[in-house]
Motif scaffolding. Structure first.
Motif, PDB file in Angstrom:
ATOM      1  N   ARG A 132      -5.245   4.161  14.901  1.00  0.00           N
ATOM      2  CA  ARG A 132      -5.242   4.894  16.184  1.00  0.00           C
ATOM      3  C   ARG A 132      -5.197   6.405  15.998  1.00  0.00           C
ATOM      4  NH1 ARG A 132      -0.653   2.354  20.053  1.00  0.00           N
ATOM      5  NH2 ARG A 132      -0.950   0.141  19.656  1.00  0.00           N
ATOM      6  N   GLY A 133      -5.355   6.854  14.768  1.00  0.00           N
ATOM      7  CA  GLY A 133      -5.347   8.299  14.518  1.00  0.00           C
ATOM      8  C   GLY A 133      -3.963   8.856  14.200  1.00  0.00           C
ATOM      9  N   ILE A 178      -8.450  10.104   5.189  1.00  0.00           N
ATOM     10  CA  ILE A 178      -7.585  11.156   5.743  1.00  0.00           C
ATOM     11  C   ILE A 178      -7.541  12.373   4.808  1.00  0.00           C
ATOM     12  CG2 ILE A 178      -5.194  11.724   6.335  1.00  0.00           C
ATOM     13  CD1 ILE A 178      -4.902   8.841   7.409  1.00  0.00           C
ATOM     14  N   GLY A 210      -2.005   8.334  11.444  1.00  0.00           N
ATOM     15  CA  GLY A 210      -1.948   8.820  10.065  1.00  0.00           C
ATOM     16  C   GLY A 210      -2.631  10.180   9.945  1.00  0.00           C
ATOM     17  N   HIS A 239     -10.678  14.571   4.721  1.00  0.00           N
ATOM     18  CA  HIS A 239     -10.840  15.504   5.842  1.00  0.00           C
ATOM     19  C   HIS A 239     -10.200  16.856   5.560  1.00  0.00           C
ATOM     20  CE1 HIS A 239     -12.831  12.707   8.359  1.00  0.00           C
ATOM     21  NE2 HIS A 239     -11.795  11.937   8.591  1.00  0.00           N
ATOM     22  N   TYR A 288       0.105  -0.264  14.908  1.00  0.00           N
ATOM     23  CA  TYR A 288      -0.211   1.113  15.296  1.00  0.00           C
ATOM     24  C   TYR A 288      -1.279   1.743  14.385  1.00  0.00           C
ATOM     25  CZ  TYR A 288       3.589   0.750  18.581  1.00  0.00           C
ATOM     26  OH  TYR A 288       4.375   0.346  19.636  1.00  0.00           O
ATOM     27  N   SER A 339      -8.818   2.693   1.770  1.00  0.00           N
ATOM     28  CA  SER A 339      -9.842   3.625   2.282  1.00  0.00           C
ATOM     29  C   SER A 339      -9.349   4.458   3.466  1.00  0.00           C
ATOM     30  CB  SER A 339     -11.148   2.892   2.598  1.00  0.00           C
ATOM     31  OG  SER A 339     -10.938   1.950   3.589  1.00  0.00           O
ATOM     32  N   PRO A 340      -8.494   3.950   4.390  1.00  0.00           N
ATOM     33  CA  PRO A 340      -8.013   4.846   5.463  1.00  0.00           C
ATOM     34  C   PRO A 340      -7.289   6.080   4.913  1.00  0.00           C
ATOM     35  CG  PRO A 340      -7.550   2.567   6.041  1.00  0.00           C
ATOM     36  CD  PRO A 340      -8.048   2.548   4.627  1.00  0.00           C
ATOM     37  N   LEU A 363       0.834  -1.211   0.000  1.00  0.00           N
ATOM     38  CA  LEU A 363       0.000   0.000   0.000  1.00  0.00           C
ATOM     39  C   LEU A 363       0.867   1.259   0.000  1.00  0.00           C
ATOM     40  CD1 LEU A 363      -2.742  -1.143   2.523  1.00  0.00           C
ATOM     41  CD2 LEU A 363      -3.069  -0.734   0.083  1.00  0.00           C
ATOM     42  N   ARG A 364       1.973   1.228   0.760  1.00  0.00           N
ATOM     43  CA  ARG A 364       2.855   2.402   0.838  1.00  0.00           C
ATOM     44  C   ARG A 364       3.478   2.712  -0.516  1.00  0.00           C
ATOM     45  NH1 ARG A 364       5.703   5.388  -0.544  1.00  0.00           N
ATOM     46  NH2 ARG A 364       7.372   6.598   0.429  1.00  0.00           N
ATOM     47  N   PHE A 419       2.857   8.188   3.435  1.00  0.00           N
ATOM     48  CA  PHE A 419       2.672   7.861   4.854  1.00  0.00           C
ATOM     49  C   PHE A 419       2.945   6.384   5.100  1.00  0.00           C
ATOM     50  CE2 PHE A 419       0.213  11.483   3.744  1.00  0.00           C
ATOM     51  CZ  PHE A 419       0.342  12.338   4.821  1.00  0.00           C
ATOM     52  N   SER A 420       3.447   6.082   6.290  1.00  0.00           N
ATOM     53  CA  SER A 420       3.644   4.682   6.681  1.00  0.00           C
ATOM     54  C   SER A 420       3.448   4.567   8.190  1.00  0.00           C
ATOM     55  CB  SER A 420       5.041   4.201   6.281  1.00  0.00           C
ATOM     56  OG  SER A 420       6.033   5.135   6.683  1.00  0.00           O
ATOM     57  N   VAL A 421       2.489   3.736   8.572  1.00  0.00           N
ATOM     58  CA  VAL A 421       2.227   3.477   9.991  1.00  0.00           C
ATOM     59  C   VAL A 421       2.395   1.969  10.181  1.00  0.00           C
ATOM     60  CG1 VAL A 421       0.519   3.614  11.855  1.00  0.00           C
ATOM     61  CG2 VAL A 421       0.569   5.397  10.079  1.00  0.00           C
ATOM     62  N   SER A 435      -1.027  10.025  -3.451  1.00  0.00           N
ATOM     63  CA  SER A 435      -1.504   8.933  -4.320  1.00  0.00           C
ATOM     64  C   SER A 435      -1.575   7.660  -3.505  1.00  0.00           C
ATOM     65  CB  SER A 435      -0.521   8.667  -5.463  1.00  0.00           C
ATOM     66  OG  SER A 435      -0.227   9.837  -6.112  1.00  0.00           O
ATOM     67  N   CYS A 436      -2.603   6.885  -3.752  1.00  0.00           N
ATOM     68  CA  CYS A 436      -2.681   5.589  -3.076  1.00  0.00           C
ATOM     69  C   CYS A 436      -3.495   4.622  -3.927  1.00  0.00           C
ATOM     70  CB  CYS A 436      -3.289   5.722  -1.682  1.00  0.00           C
ATOM     71  SG  CYS A 436      -4.994   6.278  -1.668  1.00  0.00           S
TER      72      CYS A 436
HETATM   73  C1  COA Z   1      -2.978   4.567   5.429  1.00  0.00           C
HETATM   74  C2  COA Z   1      -2.363   4.843   6.799  1.00  0.00           C
HETATM   75  C3  COA Z   1      -1.265   5.890   6.645  1.00  0.00           C
HETATM   76  C4  COA Z   1      -3.470   5.414   7.699  1.00  0.00           C
HETATM   77  O1  COA Z   1      -2.931   5.695   8.954  1.00  0.00           O
HETATM   78  P1  COA Z   1      -3.697   5.239  10.279  1.00  0.00           P
HETATM   79  O2  COA Z   1      -2.975   5.768  11.436  1.00  0.00           O
HETATM   80  O3  COA Z   1      -3.898   3.781  10.209  1.00  0.00           O
HETATM   81  O4  COA Z   1      -5.105   5.987  10.063  1.00  0.00           O
HETATM   82  P2  COA Z   1      -6.027   6.676  11.169  1.00  0.00           P
HETATM   83  O5  COA Z   1      -6.066   5.845  12.385  1.00  0.00           O
HETATM   84  O6  COA Z   1      -5.618   8.100  11.290  1.00  0.00           O
HETATM   85  O7  COA Z   1      -7.433   6.564  10.464  1.00  0.00           O
HETATM   86  C5  COA Z   1      -7.779   7.322   9.326  1.00  0.00           C
HETATM   87  C6  COA Z   1      -9.210   7.007   8.932  1.00  0.00           C
HETATM   88  O8  COA Z   1      -9.277   5.685   8.401  1.00  0.00           O
HETATM   89  C7  COA Z   1     -10.165   4.886   9.181  1.00  0.00           C
HETATM   90  N1  COA Z   1      -9.573   3.545   9.255  1.00  0.00           N
HETATM   91  C8  COA Z   1      -8.464   3.192   9.924  1.00  0.00           C
HETATM   92  N2  COA Z   1      -8.216   1.897   9.704  1.00  0.00           N
HETATM   93  C9  COA Z   1      -9.193   1.445   8.888  1.00  0.00           C
HETATM   94  C10 COA Z   1      -9.463   0.187   8.284  1.00  0.00           C
HETATM   95  N3  COA Z   1      -8.683  -0.869   8.503  1.00  0.00           N
HETATM   96  N4  COA Z   1     -10.537   0.089   7.462  1.00  0.00           N
HETATM   97  C11 COA Z   1     -11.320   1.151   7.228  1.00  0.00           C
HETATM   98  N5  COA Z   1     -11.101   2.392   7.756  1.00  0.00           N
HETATM   99  C12 COA Z   1     -10.050   2.511   8.576  1.00  0.00           C
HETATM  100  C13 COA Z   1     -10.274   5.562  10.525  1.00  0.00           C
HETATM  101  O9  COA Z   1     -11.488   5.271  11.175  1.00  0.00           O
HETATM  102  C14 COA Z   1     -10.176   7.017  10.117  1.00  0.00           C
HETATM  103  O10 COA Z   1     -11.414   7.447   9.587  1.00  0.00           O
HETATM  104  P3  COA Z   1     -12.198   8.695  10.236  1.00  0.00           P
HETATM  105  O11 COA Z   1     -11.214   9.820  10.266  1.00  0.00           O
HETATM  106  O12 COA Z   1     -13.324   8.940   9.315  1.00  0.00           O
HETATM  107  O13 COA Z   1     -12.567   8.252  11.601  1.00  0.00           O
HETATM  108  C15 COA Z   1      -1.802   3.568   7.476  1.00  0.00           C
HETATM  109  O14 COA Z   1      -2.841   2.646   7.644  1.00  0.00           O
HETATM  110  C16 COA Z   1      -0.651   2.944   6.704  1.00  0.00           C
HETATM  111  O15 COA Z   1       0.495   3.312   6.894  1.00  0.00           O
HETATM  112  N6  COA Z   1      -0.925   1.981   5.815  1.00  0.00           N
HETATM  113  C17 COA Z   1       0.122   1.334   5.040  1.00  0.00           C
HETATM  114  C18 COA Z   1       0.862   2.292   4.099  1.00  0.00           C
HETATM  115  C19 COA Z   1      -0.095   3.146   3.305  1.00  0.00           C
HETATM  116  O16 COA Z   1      -1.170   2.719   2.921  1.00  0.00           O
HETATM  117  N7  COA Z   1       0.326   4.393   3.021  1.00  0.00           N
HETATM  118  C20 COA Z   1      -0.497   5.316   2.271  1.00  0.00           C
HETATM  119  C21 COA Z   1      -0.052   5.467   0.863  1.00  0.00           C
HETATM  120  S1  COA Z   1       1.333   6.539   0.747  1.00  0.00           S
END
Ligand code: COA
Length: 197
Positions: free
Chosen positions: A101-102, A137, A104, A140, A98, A132-133, A39-40, A92-94, A126-127
């Motif tokens: 939990r907010g 983000i 990202g 918002h 973790y 969907s997370p 995903l990253r 972004f990368s979490v 881009s993703c």
């Molecule tokens: C995408 C990513 C950066 C999001 O960070 P995160 O800390 O997990 O996200 P948050 O906890 O801030 O949640 C963001 C939103 O997604 C929602 N969400 C979190 N996990 C979810 C899941 N598994 N399924 C659906 N929605 C989800 C949250 O409820 C929140 O929505 P809201 O603001 O409407 O309440 C993280 O999951 C990640 O690093 N993923 C792998 C790498 C990646 O995808 N990078 C992005 C491309 S560069």
């Protein structure tokens, strides 16, 4: 939601990384599981590719921010694109344990503030379409969202920089720096007392 939410760091500390922290950034990316890595980087990439990417990233990026729990970096956000280039790109990368939990969301606030203060008028994220997370983000931040085959591109339009936005970034950075210094001292004390036992 806008970049004024940067005081919120989801229970950890967000601060800018120094180039000398490349090993910590590399280790963080290495801890992503296969799915998060895909995903990253918007596709399947090898651990070797990620390692080579990480070795260079802090030198090439405009700024990279880490999210820390104590001394451990568990998430990162990268801002790419030269100052006053109008367009920047964020990634972004979490780490898996973790996510959700907010963190990202908190990192996005810091990246938007950073892009704003560097005169960027468009911030592109881009993703993959399934991510969907990430899409939530950017939504918002009133992003324009474009859907392509398998990929989604969100464009956020940061506000113009002001004295106040610069001050907010300076305060956030000094808070992060102070926390890092306290963390290092605590770590040294813990090691000292462990040795003295
Ligand atoms: C995408 C990513 C950066 C999001 O960070 P995160 O800390 O997990 O996200 P948050 O906890 O801030 O949640 C963001 C939103 O997604 C929602 N969400 C979190 N996990 C979810 C899941 N598994 N399924 C659906 N929605 C989800 C949250 O409820 C929140 O929505 P809201 O603001 O409407 O309440 C993280 O999951 C990640 O690093 N993923 C792998 C790498 C990646 O995808 N990078 C992005 C491309 S560069």
């Amino acid at each position: 939601m806008d970049d004024r939410t940067t005081h919120h760091a989801a229970g950890g500390v967000i601060r800018r990384l120094w180039v000398t922290e490349t090993p910590a950034f590399r280790e963080h990316l290495a801890r992503l599981d296969g799915d998060s890595r895909r995903l990253r980087f918007a596709g399947a990439v090898s651990p070797q590719y990620v390692e080579a990417y990480a070795n260079d990233a802090l030198k090439r990026a405009t700024a990279v921010y880490g999210w820390f729990e104590g001394a451990d970096m568990r998430a990162a956000a990268e801002l790419h694109g030269p100052m006053f280039s109008r367009t920047g790109e964020a990634a972004f990368s979490v780490e898996p344990d973790y996510q959700g939990r907010g963190i990202g969301t908190a990192l996005m606030g810091r990246i938007v503030l950073s892009a704003r203060n560097r005169g960027m008028r468009h911030l592109v994220v881009s993703c993959l379409s399934e991510n969907s997370p990430m899409q939530k983000i950017v939504r918002h931040h009133d992003a324009e969202i474009e859907f392509h085959t398998g990929e989604t591109v969100g464009t956020v339009h940061p506000n113009f920089p002001t004295g106040l936005s610069m001050l907010r970034e300076a305060i956030a950075e000094s808070h992060g720096l102070t926390s890092a210094m306290v963390g290092i001292q605590m770590d040294m004390l813990t090691r000292y007392f462990a040795l003295a036992k």
